[in-house]
Structure formats: structure tokens, C-alpha cells
Design an enzyme around this catalytic site. Sequence first.
Site, PDB file in Angstrom:
ATOM      1  N   GLY A  45       7.948  24.255  97.398  1.00 25.87           N
ATOM      2  CA  GLY A  45       7.047  24.521  98.507  1.00 25.87           C
ATOM      3  C   GLY A  45       6.057  23.375  98.655  1.00 25.87           C
ATOM      4  O   GLY A  45       5.735  22.697  97.675  1.00 25.87           O
ATOM      5  N   GLN A  50      -1.594  19.354 101.118  1.00 26.41           N
ATOM      6  CA  GLN A  50      -1.129  18.572  99.965  1.00 26.41           C
ATOM      7  C   GLN A  50      -0.703  17.154 100.342  1.00 26.41           C
ATOM      8  O   GLN A  50      -0.478  16.325  99.468  1.00 26.41           O
ATOM      9  CB  GLN A  50       0.039  19.284  99.275  1.00 26.41           C
ATOM     10  N   CYS A  92       2.329  23.521  90.570  1.00 27.25           N
ATOM     11  CA  CYS A  92       1.928  23.046  91.894  1.00 27.25           C
ATOM     12  C   CYS A  92       2.047  21.524  91.905  1.00 27.25           C
ATOM     13  O   CYS A  92       1.621  20.873  90.943  1.00 27.25           O
ATOM     14  CB  CYS A  92       0.489  23.466  92.171  1.00 27.25           C
ATOM     15  N   LEU A  93       2.602  20.968  92.983  1.00 34.01           N
ATOM     16  CA  LEU A  93       2.765  19.507  93.058  1.00 34.01           C
ATOM     17  C   LEU A  93       1.408  18.796  93.035  1.00 34.01           C
ATOM     18  O   LEU A  93       1.341  17.619  92.696  1.00 34.01           O
ATOM     19  CB  LEU A  93       3.539  19.118  94.317  1.00 34.01           C
ATOM     20  N   HIS A 134       1.811  31.443  97.264  1.00 30.70           N
ATOM     21  CA  HIS A 134       1.262  30.164  96.793  1.00 30.70           C
ATOM     22  C   HIS A 134       0.928  29.249  97.977  1.00 30.70           C
ATOM     23  O   HIS A 134      -0.163  28.662  98.036  1.00 30.70           O
ATOM     24  CB  HIS A 134       2.291  29.503  95.865  1.00 30.70           C
ATOM     25  N   GLU A 135       1.861  29.155  98.946  1.00 30.94           N
ATOM     26  CA  GLU A 135       1.651  28.233 100.070  1.00 30.94           C
ATOM     27  C   GLU A 135       0.582  28.761 101.029  1.00 30.94           C
ATOM     28  O   GLU A 135      -0.227  27.987 101.553  1.00 30.94           O
ATOM     29  CB  GLU A 135       2.971  27.969 100.810  1.00 30.94           C
ATOM     30  N   HIS A 138      -2.703  27.922  99.717  1.00 29.65           N
ATOM     31  CA  HIS A 138      -3.078  26.521  99.972  1.00 29.65           C
ATOM     32  C   HIS A 138      -3.783  26.376 101.326  1.00 29.65           C
ATOM     33  O   HIS A 138      -4.742  25.619 101.464  1.00 29.65           O
ATOM     34  CB  HIS A 138      -1.830  25.624 100.024  1.00 29.65           C
TER      35      HIS A 138
HETATM   36 ZN    ZN Z   1       0.848  24.170  95.336  1.00 25.30          ZN
END
Ligand code: ZN
Length: 169
Positions: A45, A50, A92-93, A134-135, A138
Site C-alpha cells: 500500500g 508518502q 510502513c514504507l 493503514h492507508e 495515512h
Molecule cells: Zn504506511
Amino acid sequence: MIYPIVKYGQRVLETPAAPVSQFDGSLEKLVADMFETMHAANGVGLAAPQIGLSMRLCVIDTSCGKDANARVVLANPEIIAIEGEQTEEEGCLSLPDFRAKTLRPLRATIRAYDLSGTEFTLSGEGLLARAFCHETDHLGGKLFISHLSRLKRDSIKRQIRRMAKAGEW
Ligand SMILES: [Zn+2]
């Protein structure tokens, strides 16, 4: 085009994003670039903040690029129903190399707009439900570490501060 991924500490990650209002060719191009960026980073995701864009837009692919039908684009998503619980390792990236068991709903239903600006709802279970949550978090300026215990969260923040000081973050 592969975007650099913004890491924890940048303000854009903790700022609520603005709704998507233009459903046009440039949004399509951005979404294609977001999938490319996410796949290059082996993520499932990626949310626009991000890559430094404060927009309520995210992409999800729980197949990691193996199945084109698994691609989900969510503009202006809202979670409208949740059910059950799951506690799995989450990462998470924007927080590379930090993973922690995170409590999430087992099933989630999301309402969002697609690339043509058409509203739809989609239900997911397991990893997909986790990705929805999660997204969407964000886009509200919230990171998965906010769901951890204070002790665990502070420990991660401390490690990141140490890495930042050493120029490794
Ligand atoms: Zn993330």
C-alpha cells in the site's frame, strides 16, 4: 516514474490530506507512478502523503504486483464498517525496518471514488482490511505506530532519533 518515499519525521505524514477534486489524466498518471513506486519498494500500500503530496489518494496491491486484478485505487476513502479483530505484524514504507504487531479490524468496508470519479464500496478481509485501515489512516495524518503501546512507540521514535543523528534516517 518512481518517487522518493518520505520517511517518518516529515510533517506531510502527520498532516490530514486534502480531498481529490480533479479526476483527469494527471490523476491517472500519478496513480500509475504510485503503483510503480510501491512495487519498486515491495509495499502492499502507498498513500500520496508518502510521496510528499497531501492528497486523499492511495493505492493498494496485496499481490505485490503479481495480479493486476488485485490493484485498488482509492480516492477520498472512508471506512464505513468494521468487524472483528486481527493482530498481525505491520510495517510502513515510511518507517522502513520497523514492524510491530498491530491490532486492526478483521473485515472492513470502504467507500471511495475510482479514477473516473465514480463512487464505489469495497469490502476486504485480513491483509486487505488491514491495508484499507493503514492507508486511510495515512490520509488522516496518522501512522501505524499510533496504534502501538506508548512504550513500544517511544522506543521506535528513540531509535529513529538516534539514526537521524547518525545520518542514517
Ligand atoms: Zn504506511
